[in-house]
Structure formats: structure tokens, C-alpha cells
Design an enzyme around this catalytic site. Structure first.
Site, PDB file in Angstrom:
ATOM      1  N   GLY A 272       0.897  -1.240  -0.010  1.00 24.84           N
ATOM      2  CA  GLY A 272      -0.199  -0.159   0.090  1.00 24.84           C
ATOM      3  C   GLY A 272       0.870   1.312  -0.081  1.00 24.84           C
ATOM      4  N   CYS A 273       0.238   2.374   0.311  1.00 26.60           N
ATOM      5  CA  CYS A 273       1.032   3.750   0.470  1.00 26.60           C
ATOM      6  C   CYS A 273       0.305   4.553   1.694  1.00 26.60           C
ATOM      7  CB  CYS A 273       0.387   4.487  -0.741  1.00 26.60           C
ATOM      8  SG  CYS A 273       1.064   3.919  -2.278  1.00 26.60           S
ATOM      9  N   SER A 274       0.908   5.791   1.801  1.00 25.84           N
ATOM     10  CA  SER A 274       0.278   6.541   2.957  1.00 25.84           C
ATOM     11  C   SER A 274       0.430   7.905   2.377  1.00 25.84           C
ATOM     12  CB  SER A 274       1.383   6.442   4.062  1.00 25.84           C
ATOM     13  OG  SER A 274       2.566   7.282   3.864  1.00 25.84           O
TER      14      SER A 274
END
Lengths: 503, 375
Positions: free
Chosen positions: B10-12
Site C-alpha cells: 500500500g501507500c500512505s
């Protein structure tokens, strides 16, 4: 025709046969008779429609291909030689029904659909909303808004008429005449139940069906049969038929014996006369003439209904489509070379036109390149066989698809390809009262509805596995298709990558 | 600008805005995104900052990345042909710098991945010559040039092209990117940040977030499963998707709908993250008419797939989720400050006592607007 061997062989298992005669009564082609206290088949008349097989209470009937001794000639096949023999006998054009049966590569079957793994989750259509709703009609390039006195925004753009489909599948143009009134009724009832459209074809609309006007697309074809003001206004959209995939460039012919009183009234022609639809419209000899007809129909319906144009997939289809859209068509139907027909010259059906997959892909791309894709919805026709075909057509760029043969099969058709004889044993492609009554409109409508409901569930599963929850996210999304065992040029024309290539 | 292989997850994202226009330095946003270190994998981090160039506030600020000095030369000749260059300079960086502060995150080891290599990074402050805007607006002119540079000048990429704003991004963990670019020395009223964990698209300097075009910047956690049609929809309008990632379509979609088609931002969001038909059918007439038309006309603009996105522009920020909220986003307010982040912890890291904290519903935008002038 003694010199022409039969195509099929009918075998009756006398140990099983109870001699009830059901098969004899059901055979509308005269291939079965009673005699000598047994059922005697006439192989030469059998068309393998399976009506007798399905009705026999004893499973006593077997129909097989008539086995020729194999002379081992791949060039002069049994089909080729028997066609020559038939023409040598009668000197006419060979006719056939349904679409092109040749074993050419079916591109749909070489397209593979993507699915989500890990980073983009797939969606469960049983738990989450999944949308198939589609609107047919011309869309503006952009919307404009104004602010009202309360400081709220309001829509300033007035949209052209839009037709709502709950499922992206409409029933194909099949005229009352080519098919029975019961078949027309079934299609109309099913269209209403499923939230979609049936297409009248060029045979007008029987008064009994006026009540289904919201679910009817009326067709205006070269013969203008059954076209009057009330007809044009008893529908949710109009289609001008220029071409048909099974017979591009060819008109139609309904033999006089099919033209009974009801058809005569509906089509506005004397009963018993042959009904000839000319190959071209006699008032359309160029694109500006087409434009005039489009706008004449819009005038006649007060600009309240989309006017579409149906063309067959021929070599230059992308340029033609662009012209048709620029001429003012709100919906463009493209019919591929496998599209069906009640009667078509075999030589045309089997040799003219191009695959719908290529036509659809090049038309969609051409309209985008010209910045006019918004101006018309695209309907894709010509042998859509399953929900997978629908998903692939939508991914290539179709707004919705058209089904003719699949709808007939749902009603009972066994694809015997003898629609042009008027002897349809299933009561579909016939006007003989004793045959027509075999088709119960309610039952047939339910089967059609079931088919569309089954396909809708499957489409939702496909969308869910793609990780999207609305069909417009698949529409034209060729990134989610890959081609398998297709050559470079085909891939290029389809605008897709080869299987095995990532993003 | 090396490419990397695909590695899943994922990512932030994190964003903060002073709605009263107060400018804050880059340390807070860095600390917030640094806390979510584990949500990225070192293959991309970046920041967008608004209000950082008061001296050149009227010029378009081009943040450029070049593969080589040769590409830079080609670009500069192009730029001279089309703009007045008011000022240009190398973007100050500290190769080898690492993030050295502590956060309250446990088991996070900072400073292991210093950024030592980078493309040539340069910024140009330019005016549009008056005689070039007889037939097109100034913004349209700049848009066309940005598309042309990205698609035609080999090895040159525009990271950002708005006024009084800039995007700082690259290959690395976001906190190390911040140290590399000296973000503690910039003051902005809007900061957005992104930590990247690339999966379906390669990790490279140009592909890091935020994505920028003119005034717009986008940070995005998720994936646009409808990318194929979004891209095909944008192309006839002159957009060139050159950055090998799905996120750029989001920036371009805002540019098309809001700047070029003049659609109010909130209405544009109802095209990108559209309400479901079953809800639209129940809306009061005025609204139903608008949203129905939006979905009929802008169906190909629908962004489908899991995402949380923060859009930045000179007058504010907009945070929104996909239609069924398949990616996290939490928001908070404290006085004049608005925060948005993938995790609540990343907000509390820099604002321990917010007035309100909430998780917005799917498809419901959270909007921050500048109501005073920038200080």
C-alpha cells in the site's frame, strides 16, 4: 433432387417407440410419416431442428449427420458439391437462415479478462452494489451549470433524450413477418420485465404491442413498411436500418404466403403480396440524405427520441461510422459478419463483411480520435453468445450489445438455419397458425428474462473480479483485456496487449 | 532515474492546511508521514507545498527533473522559445542526508536509506509572453507546454508547474526525501505528503507522488482500476499520460472538469467518485438532475478502484475516497488547521489534541478552503 444425398439421418428405435405419433404431428418439415404401423422418416426433408427428439416420450429418435463415404477431398467438400448440385438443379440463389456458420477464428474466444489481486481488492457483488445501468443517446462534451437565487447550482445544459437500460443488452431487430406475433410479444414482455428494449425490425408494430412502447425501438428500413406517425411515437427510440451483418448491401424479401391479414395491416401492404425491401433506401444515396432522414424523424417525434443508425461491419466501417455520427445519429449499431438473418443469400452471408470485434474496436477508436465518441452510443451486434462476450464488447468500447440469435435460442430455437422456409417447428420464425401457437409468449418471455438475469449476475461477477462497481469503468477500458493467440496486427487494431504483458 | 521491479502492498498520505493562510515549515508534515514509514517501501516519496515562493508568486514555477545535462539543455532552449525566464536555479539538495528526528513510532529505524543519487533537479520561474495568449488562456498555454515537454523532450519531466507552489519528490522514503530537499527551510500554508509502495507501476523519480499540473497536486493511496478508460477519455482532450502511473489521470481529470469545463469542485467529485444510482434516484429533483447528467456525460471520468486522494490547489485541499471506501482516510480539525491522513496516528503525531476527528464516508469529500489571504 435424388442426386443430392440428405444432410441428416433420422433413426427410430422401434424397440422403444410406442407409436404415439407425437413426432409425426410435431414435424413441420414433413420428414416423419406414419405407415406400415411404424414411423417412417424421410431423411431428405429433415433439417435437424430436434423438435421430434425433444417431444418423443420414449427417447426413441436419433438424428445424426448423414455419413458420406470419405473421399478425402478437402477442397471439394460435401457441402461445396451439394451446393453446386442444388444450383445445377434449380438455377437460383442459395438461401440460408441465421448467421455465418463458417469455422473462422472467433476473436471473442481469444480475448481474456483481467482480475484483481492484492493491491486492488476484488468486490463481492452479493455484498456491495454493482451497477449495470446504461443510457443510450447523444451526450454533450461538457456540462454547464448556473447558480440560482439561493446560491445553489443548477444544470444549465439541456441534454438530448436518453434511453435507460437496466442491463446493457437489447433485443435485435427481428420483424413481425420474419418472426411470429407470439415471438414479438415475448420479446416485448421480456424487454419490459428486464428494463431494456426490443427492436421491431422493419415489419411495423402490431397494435397489441403498443402498450410496451417504453421498451420498444422502432425501425425504419428501406421498405418503410409499417412506418406512420403513431408508430414513430410509440417507442423510446428509432433506428434507421442501413445494413445488416448477415447481408450487407442486400435488401429483404418476405414471401407473399407469409403476408396474412395481421401482417398486411401492420406493414400497410396488401395481403398475399411479396414484400421486398430494397437494398438501398431510395431516398438515401449519400450521407447528407441520411442526415435528412435522421432529422426528419427527429422532427416527426419532436426531438424527444434518440434516432440511431444501424450499419453492417464492412471494410471501411470506421470512416462510415464517423460520417453517420456526424450526420446526427444518436446511437450507432454495428452488426458484424456473423450477425443473424431470417433469410440471406448464402454467398453474401458467408463472404461479405468483417468480424464485429475488429469493427467495434476500430469504430470506437476512430470516434475517440475525432473527439466525437460522446456524440453517439455504440450498440454491438453480430453473434453475442454469452455474458463474457458482452463484457469483452463493453471493454472494447460498446455501450451495450444486441442479441438476436441468443434470444431466439432462449425462446426455443435450435439453430437449424431454416427460418426462410416459414416452417419453424418452434413457432418462432413462422406465420402458420398451428405452428405459431406452439410458442407461448408468457413462457418465452420468462425464458428471455431468465437469460438476461443470468447474464446480469455474471456481468456483476466479472465487474467485481475486476475491482470496479459500475459498468462505465469497464466500458472502453481495453487495459483490462489481453489477446491470446492473436497476431500483432489484430492486437494493434483491437488496441489491446498480448496475454503475458503486464501494464 | 532508475526503474524498479513491482512489489505489492500500500501507500500512505498525509495533508495539512492552514485555512487562515498561516505558513508553516516542512517539519510537521515530515514527522506525520515519517510515522507511517512502514506503509512505504522506499520506492517513492514526495511533498507538495503551497505558498513557498512569495518572491516569485506571480511566475509559474517549473520544478524539473532531467536525466542528463544534455536533456536540460534541450529543455532550456524550448523554455526560452516559449516563456520569459525570470529566474532559475538548481533546487538545493543534500545528497546523503537522512531523517534524524524521532517519532513516537516504535521499531522504526530511520536513516538507513540516504538518498545519494538523483536526476538533475532545477527550478525555473517563468512568465508567459503576452503575445502568446491571444487565442488561448494563459493556463491553457502552460498546460499545452507541460504536455509537450513531458511527451516530446526525452529525459525531461515537469514535476510541478503552478504558481507559488512546488512539488518535491523522488525515489526514497518520504522522510529522507524531506531531508534531501531541506523541506524544513520552506514555509507553506498547504502541505501534502506521500509515501509510496509501488505495485502495479514501476518506482522512479518522475513516478513518485504528488503529481502536479498547473495549480493542481495529487497524492493518492490506492489504485485506479478504471485507468484504461480514464486515460482514453482524457487523450482526445490533449492530455498525454507519460508518467507510467495511474495517479496522473486524477490530476488531469480535475484539470479537465474544474479548470476547463468550469464544474464546481464538489460537483466534479460526484463525477470522479459518483454516488450509486439507487441513491441518486432518491435525491431531490435539482440534485438528481445534476448528478444523473454528470454520470451520463462523465461516466468515463469515474475513478473506480480503491483509493484515498488529497487534491491540493492554491485555494485549498479536497480529500475523498472511492465509492465504497476501500482505502483508509481520517480527518481532524484544530483551530484553523485541517488535517487528512491515512492513519489517525499520523495526525495525532503532530496535533495531539485535535478539536474533532472523523473518518469521512465513502465518496463524501472533505474540503478545506482558504478564507483569509496568505500571510
Amino acid at each position: 433432387m435424388a442426386s443430392i444425398p440428405p444432410e441428416f439421418k433420422v433413426s427410430i428405435d422401434s424397440a422403444r417407440c410406442r407409436k404415439c405419433g407425437i413426432c409425426v404431428n410435431n414435424c413441420s418439415f414433413g420428414a416423419l410419416e406414419f405407415g406400415d404401423d411404424r414411423v417412417i422418416p424421410d431423411d431428405s426433408k429433415c433439417v435437424a431442428c430436434y423438435r421430434c427428439v425433444s417431444k418423443c416420450p420414449d427417447n426413441a429418435i436419433t438424428i445424426t449427420n448423414y455419413q458420406w463415404a470419405n473421399r478425402g477431398n478437402a477442397n471439394w467438400t460435401p457441402e461445396t458439391t451439394s451446393n453446386i448440385q442444388k444450383q445445377a438443379e434449380f438455377g437460383g440463389i442459395l438461401l440460408s437462415g441465421m448467421g455465418n456458420p463458417r469455422p473462422h477464428k472467433i476473436i471473442w474466444d481469444h480475448l481474456l479478462i483481467d482480475a484483481c489481486q492484492v493491491t486492488n481488492p476484488s468486490i463481492d457483488p452479493l455484498r456491495e452494489p454493482m451497477e449495470l445501468r446504461t443510457y443510450l443517446g447523444k451526450k454533450p462534451d461538457n456540462l454547464e451549470f448556473v447558480e440560482n437565487k439561493e446560491g445553489e447550482i443548477e444544470l444549465a445544459t439541456e441534454l438530448q433524450p436518453q434511453v435507460k437500460l437496466d442491463v446493457p443488452v437489447v433485443f435485435a431487430a427481428m420483424s413481425y413477418g420474419a418472426v411470429s406475433l407470439n415471438a414479438h410479444k415475448a420479446l416485448a414482455m421480456a424487454a419490459k420485465k428486464s428494463g431494456t428494449l426490443m427492436n421491431t425490425g422493419e415489419g411495423g408494430l402490431h397494435e397489441d404491442l403498443y402498450q410496451y412502447s417504453d421498451n420498444i425501438m422502432v425501425q425504419v428500413a428501406s421498405g418503410r413498411f409499417g412506418v406512420h406517425n403513431e408508430y414513430l411515437n410509440t417507442c423510446s427510440m428509432i433506428e434507421i436500418k442501413i445494413g445488416q451483418g448477415a447481408k450487407p448491401g442486400i435488401g429483404g424479401h418476405l414471401p407473399g404466403e407469409k403476408v396474412g391479414e395481421e401482417i398486411s395491416k401492420t406493414r400497410m401492404i396488401p395481403s398475399g403480396t411479396d414484400v421486398l425491401s430494397p437494398a438501398p433506401h431510395h431516398d438515401i444515396y449519400s450521407i447528407e440524405d441520411l442526415s435528412q432522414l435522421i432529422y426528419a424523424l427527429k422532427e416527426a417525434t419532436n426531438y424527444e427520441k434518440p434516432v440511431g443508425v444501424k450499419i453492417s461491419a464492412v471494410h471501411n466501417v470506421a470512416a462510415i461510422a464517423s460520417g453517420v455520427v456526424r450526420a446526427g445519429a444518436d446511437v450507432l449499431t454495428i452488426d458484424g459478419y456473423r450477425g443473424g438473418s431470417g433469410a440471406s443469400p448464402m454467398v453474401i452471408r458467408d463472404n461479405v463483411g468483417i468480424p464485429i470485434e475488429l469493427a467495434l474496436a476500430t469504430v470506437d477508436q476512430r470516434l475517440r480520435d475525432e473527439g466525437i465518441r460522446n456524440r453517439a452510443s455504440i450498440l454491438c451486434a453480430g453473434s453475442i453468445r454469452s455474458s463474457a462476450d458482452i463484457a469483452k464488447a463493453v471493454a472494447l468500447g460498446a455501450d451495450a450489445v444486441v442479441i438476436g440469435t441468443a434470444a431466439l435460442i432462449a425462446m426455443g430455437c435450435s439453430v437449424c438455419q431454416r427460418c426462410y422456409t416459414g416452417n419453424c417447428a418452434w413457432g418462432i420464425a413462422t406465420q402458420k397458425p398451428e405452428l405459431v401457437k406452439r410458442l407461448d409468449p408468457e413462457t418465452a418471455a420468462q425464458k428471455l428474462t431468465n437469460l438476461l438475469s443470468g447474464w446480469s449476475f455474471e456481468l456483476k461477477e466479472i465487474l467485481g473480479s475486476l475491482g470496479v462497481n459500475s459498468i462505465e469503468s469497464l466500458r472502453g477500458n481495453r487495459e483490462r483485456l489481453r489477446g491470446y493467440e492473436l497476431d500483432e496486427k489484430t492486437l494493434e487494431l483491437l488496441g489491446i496487449k498480448s496475454a503475458g504483458v503486464g501494464q | 532515474m532508475k526503474s524498479s521491479c513491482y512489489i505489492p502492498s500500500g501507500c500512505s498520505i498525509s495533508a495539512m492546511m492552514s485555512e487562515s493562510g498561516k505558513r508553516i515549515d516542512g517539519r510537521a508534515i515530515t514527522k506525520s508521514i515519517a510515522l507511517m514509514h512502514d506503509r512505504s517501501n522506499g520506492l517513492g516519496g514526495g511533498f507538495a507545498a503551497y505558498g513557498i515562493y512569495p518572491r516569485y508568486a506571480e511566475q509559474y514555477a517549473f520544478h524539473m527533473m532531467f536525466n542528463s545535462f544534455e536533456a536540460k539543455g534541450v529543455f532550456e532552449n524550448y523554455l526560452k522559445d516559449h516563456f520569459y525566464i525570470v529566474h532559475d536555479e538548481e533546487i538545493p539538495t543534500r545528497p546523503g542526508a537522512v531523517y534524524e528526528e524521532d517519532t513516537s513510532g516504535i521499531n522504526i529505524e530511520y536513516g538507513m536509506n540516504p538518498i545519494t543519487e538523483s536526476p538533475v533537479l532545477w527550478r525555473y520561474f517563468v512568465d508567459v509572453p503576452g503575445n502568446r495568449t491571444q487565442f488561448v488562456s494563459e493556463s491553457e498555454y502552460v498546460f499545452e507546454k507541460v504536455m509537450e515537454i513531458n511527451s516530446k523532450i526525452e529525459g525531461a519531466f515537469v514535476a510541478s508547474s503552478g504558481k507559488n507552489m512546488g512539488i518535491f519528490k523522488g525515489l526514497g522514503y518520504p522522510e529522507d526525501i524531506a531531508a534531501f530537499y531541506n523541506l524544513d527551510e520552506y514555509k507553506a500554508y498547504i502541505w501534502t505528503a506521500h509515501g509510496r509502495f509501488p505495485t502495479n507501476t514501476p518506482g522512479w523519480w518522475g513516478g513518485a507522488h504528488p503529481f502536479g499540473l498547473l495549480d493542481w497536486s495529487i497524492v493518492h493511496n490506492g489504485e485506479i482500476s478504471s485507468y484504461g478508460i480514464n486515460k482514453r477519455y482524457l487523450e482526445p482532450f490533449g492530455y498525454r499520460m507519460e508518467l507510467k502511473t495511474d495517479t496522473e489521470v486524477v490530476a488531469y481529470m480535475f484539470d479537465l472538469l474544474v479548470r476547463r469545463h468550469n464544474i464546481p469542485i464538489k460537483t466534479a467529485i460526484s463525477a470522479l467518485s459518483a454516488p450509486f444510482w439507487k441513491n441518486i434516484d432518491k435525491m431531490p429533483e435539482r440534485e438528481r438532475k445534476i448528478i444523473t447528467a454528470i454520470r451520463q456525460v462523465y461516466g468515463s471520468a469515474l475513478l473506480n478502484g480503491p483509493y484515498s486522494i488529497v487534491l491540493g490547489h492554491s485555494r485549498g485541499i479536497v480529500g475523498f475516497n472511492d465509492r465504497i471506501k476501500l482505502r483508509p482516510m481520517t480527518c481532524a480539525r484544530k483551530d484553523n488547521m485541517l488535517y487528512m491522513s491515512s492513519e489517525e496516528s499520523a495526525i495525532r503525531e503532530i496535533e495531539p489534541n485535535p478539536d474533532t476527528v472523523w473518518s469521512p464516508k465513502a465518496g463524501t469529500p472533505v474540503i478545506g478552503e482558504l478564507y483569509e489571504e496568505v500571510e
